[in-house]
Design a protein around this motif. Structure first.
Motif, short mmCIF file in Angstrom:
data_model
loop_
_atom_site.label_atom_id
_atom_site.label_comp_id
_atom_site.label_asym_id
_atom_site.label_seq_id
_atom_site.Cartn_x
_atom_site.Cartn_y
_atom_site.Cartn_z
N SER A 1 -4.98 24.77 -17.23
CA SER A 1 -6.04 25.73 -17.52
C SER A 1 -5.45 27.12 -17.76
N ALA A 2 -4.47 27.51 -16.91
CA ALA A 2 -3.82 28.82 -17.07
C ALA A 2 -3.04 28.87 -18.38
N PHE A 3 -2.46 27.75 -18.74
CA PHE A 3 -1.69 27.68 -20.00
C PHE A 3 -2.62 27.97 -21.19
N GLU A 4 -3.77 27.32 -21.18
CA GLU A 4 -4.69 27.47 -22.32
C GLU A 4 -5.38 28.83 -22.32
N GLN A 5 -5.71 29.32 -21.11
CA GLN A 5 -6.45 30.59 -21.04
C GLN A 5 -5.55 31.82 -21.14
N HIS A 6 -4.37 31.73 -20.54
CA HIS A 6 -3.51 32.91 -20.48
C HIS A 6 -2.30 32.83 -21.42
N PHE A 7 -1.56 31.76 -21.28
CA PHE A 7 -0.30 31.66 -22.04
C PHE A 7 -0.55 31.60 -23.54
N LEU A 8 -1.55 30.81 -23.90
CA LEU A 8 -1.76 30.51 -25.32
C LEU A 8 -2.71 31.50 -25.98
N ASN A 9 -2.55 32.78 -25.70
CA ASN A 9 -3.56 33.70 -26.21
C ASN A 9 -3.07 34.65 -27.29
N THR A 10 -1.93 34.33 -27.87
CA THR A 10 -1.51 35.12 -29.03
C THR A 10 -1.07 34.17 -30.15
N ALA A 11 -1.08 34.70 -31.36
CA ALA A 11 -0.71 33.89 -32.52
C ALA A 11 0.74 33.41 -32.42
N GLU A 12 1.61 34.26 -31.85
CA GLU A 12 3.03 33.90 -31.73
C GLU A 12 3.19 32.67 -30.83
N ARG A 13 2.45 32.69 -29.73
CA ARG A 13 2.55 31.58 -28.79
C ARG A 13 2.00 30.29 -29.43
N TYR A 14 0.96 30.46 -30.19
CA TYR A 14 0.38 29.30 -30.85
C TYR A 14 1.39 28.70 -31.85
N ASP A 15 2.10 29.59 -32.56
CA ASP A 15 3.13 29.12 -33.49
C ASP A 15 4.25 28.40 -32.74
N GLN A 16 4.61 28.96 -31.58
CA GLN A 16 5.66 28.32 -30.76
C GLN A 16 5.21 26.92 -30.35
N LEU A 17 3.95 26.81 -29.98
CA LEU A 17 3.44 25.50 -29.55
C LEU A 17 3.44 24.50 -30.71
N LYS A 18 3.10 24.99 -31.89
CA LYS A 18 3.10 24.11 -33.07
C LYS A 18 4.51 23.57 -33.31
N PHE A 19 5.49 24.46 -33.17
CA PHE A 19 6.87 24.01 -33.35
C PHE A 19 7.23 22.96 -32.29
N ALA A 20 6.88 23.28 -31.04
CA ALA A 20 7.21 22.36 -29.94
C ALA A 20 6.57 20.99 -30.18
N ARG A 21 5.37 21.01 -30.71
CA ARG A 21 4.66 19.76 -30.98
C ARG A 21 5.38 18.96 -32.07
N ALA A 22 5.80 19.66 -33.13
CA ALA A 22 6.53 18.97 -34.21
C ALA A 22 7.85 18.42 -33.68
N PHE A 23 8.52 19.22 -32.87
CA PHE A 23 9.82 18.82 -32.32
C PHE A 23 9.65 17.59 -31.40
#
Lengths: 196, 250
Positions: free
Chosen positions: B63-85
């Protein structure tokens, strides 16, 4: 954000002099501080992290003539103090814009993202391409390091570290650096591709 | 700075916004002056994303990850990369570590090395011939288009029947997705025989309406089959879709 003071070359040079007498070292310190300020603002949930970091640096540069001779200690600590003020102003602006939200509201919601399969596939193709261009030893290391699951992963990494003759944490850092380089390569690749 | 589990745990809490204000100020001041700590933060950031994608975070952390960590476009891009990787890693298997120790050991024993090298060359040549003959990519396909059946074999639409042996190299099955599939990044298919044997089928292609899997001719045996579909979401979690794609090979 206060935009009425512009960073001049003279102020920038003074800032670098304050960071270190050696210009190369000062340049590296400047880059490191900027990168960390961006990360700190990001960790606090600011959507304009880069702008806030630059605003912090501009404000420090604007005052560097006054403080350089008397300030004692690491310049990074002074930057941090200024960053705190910049952040509080940012929070106030956000509250004005959206009274009920204390900080930034998420600008992208992962569950409602419109990212399509084409984008996902494009990123994947970029990743494959970037992996192809990695030196063989780096590709082998990064893939082996992040493979496997749970306990198997830990055993696998120990074995890998032993094989390379390095400590487990050194392996962790090395794998991370390659992964970051890979991520950077994928971002560059995506920027070069036409948007979908 | 020495990396300890405590430091890593503190950085993880910082990234999730779970530290008290005085504690995060302390962490931030250290981040500005300590190169190693800053690099550690970046590593923990990557590990946190991997844990999120593999469903290893607790409910609270998630919940903290989605509400706090994932709250900027940069972080979202990082997550997309991690998902592809992560997707790449799950579909690719590099050689096991330890495999490289064989050659240094042989180099110290020239006679054994020479004999082994000749034997391995012969094996490689035979293997290559077999591979060329049997495992070349299919060139021709018989195509079967299936719609998901919600009922048992007794009800619903007639079950398609295909006669063996095929003249083509492989059977290509197009699986029409249900009208309202759950949100998914990708799908995994699982082939189940009437005896209950199961095997995963890697999709050869996917579009918003269908998924295609290919079964080589040599793997086809007479019998009744069901293909089950699993939706893999943004978080990497698999969700089985109700129903199955049924077909019979005679």
């Amino acid at each position: 954000m206060k935009k009425d003071w512009v960073l001049t070359q003279e102020a920038f040079d003074k800032l670098l002099d304050w960071l270190d007498p050696d210009r190369d070292v000062a340049g590296r310190k400047y880059e490191a501080i900027r990168l960390r300020l961006i990360k700190i603002f990001t960790c606090r949930g600011c959507s304009e992290a880069e702008d806030l970091a630059d605003e912090t640096i501009n404000r420090v540069a604007a005052r560097v003539s006054e403080i350089a001779s008397s300030y004692q200690g690491e310049p990074a600590a002074y930057f941090y103090g200024v960053a705190q003020k910049v952040y509080l102003e940012y929070i106030r602006r956000c509250k004005t814009r959206q009274a009920e939200v204390p900080a930034d509201s998420p600008i992208i919601n992962i569950t409602t993202s419109s990212e399509g399969i084409e984008d996902i596939e494009l990123e994947y193709e970029c990743l494959e391409d970037c992996l192809e261009h990695l030196p063989t030893s780096n590709r082998k290391l990064v893939l082996e390091y992040y493979q496997q699951e749970r306990k198997a992963k830990i055993d696998h990494r120990k074995l890998l570290a032993e094989e390379m003759g390095i400590a487990l944490n050194a392996l962790r850092i090395r794998a991370h650096r390659i992964r970051r380089a890979l991520e950077e390569c994928v971002h560059l690749c995506l920027e070069q591709e036409p948007a979908h | 700075m020495i990396t300890t589990p405590e430091v890593q745990s503190r950085l993880k809490q910082y990234l999730l916004g779970q530290l008290a204000e005085d504690s995060w100020e302390e962490v931030e001041k250290a981040l500005l002056s300590d190169d190693d700590l800053f690099e550690e933060l970046l590593i923990v950031e990557d590990e946190l994303m991997d844990e999120y994608l593999s469903g290893k975070l607790s409910r609270n952390e998630r919940s903290a990850f989605e509400q706090h960590f994932l709250n900027t476009a940069e972080r979202y891009d990082q997550l997309k990369f991690a998902r592809a990787f992560n997707r790449y890693l799950t579909t690719t298997r590099p050689p096991e570590p330890g495999a490289g120790r064989f050659w240094p050991a042989l180099k110290t024993q020239p006679l054994v090395f020479g004999t082994t090298a000749i034997a391995m060359l012969l094996i490689a040549a035979i293997a290559a011939l077999i591979l060329i003959r049997d495992q070349r990519s299919p060139q021709t396909f018989a195509t079967l288009t299936l719609t998901m059946s919600q009922g048992t074999r007794g009800d619903g639409p007639p079950i398609p029947v295909l006669k063996l042996p095929l003249r083509e190299d492989a059977l290509q099955i197009v699986l029409n997705l249900p009208e309202k599939p759950p949100p998914a990044l990708r799908y995994q298919a699982e082939l189940e025989t009437a005896a209950g044997d199961k095997r995963r089928l890697e999709p050869s292609s996917q579009d918003p309406h269908s998924l295609t899997v290919v079964i080589p001719k040599t793997d086809l045996k007479q019998g009744q089959y069901a293909i089950k579909l699993f939706a893999i979401g943004n978080d990497g979690v698999e969700q089985r879709l109700q129903g199955a794609y049924l077909f019979t090979l005679e």
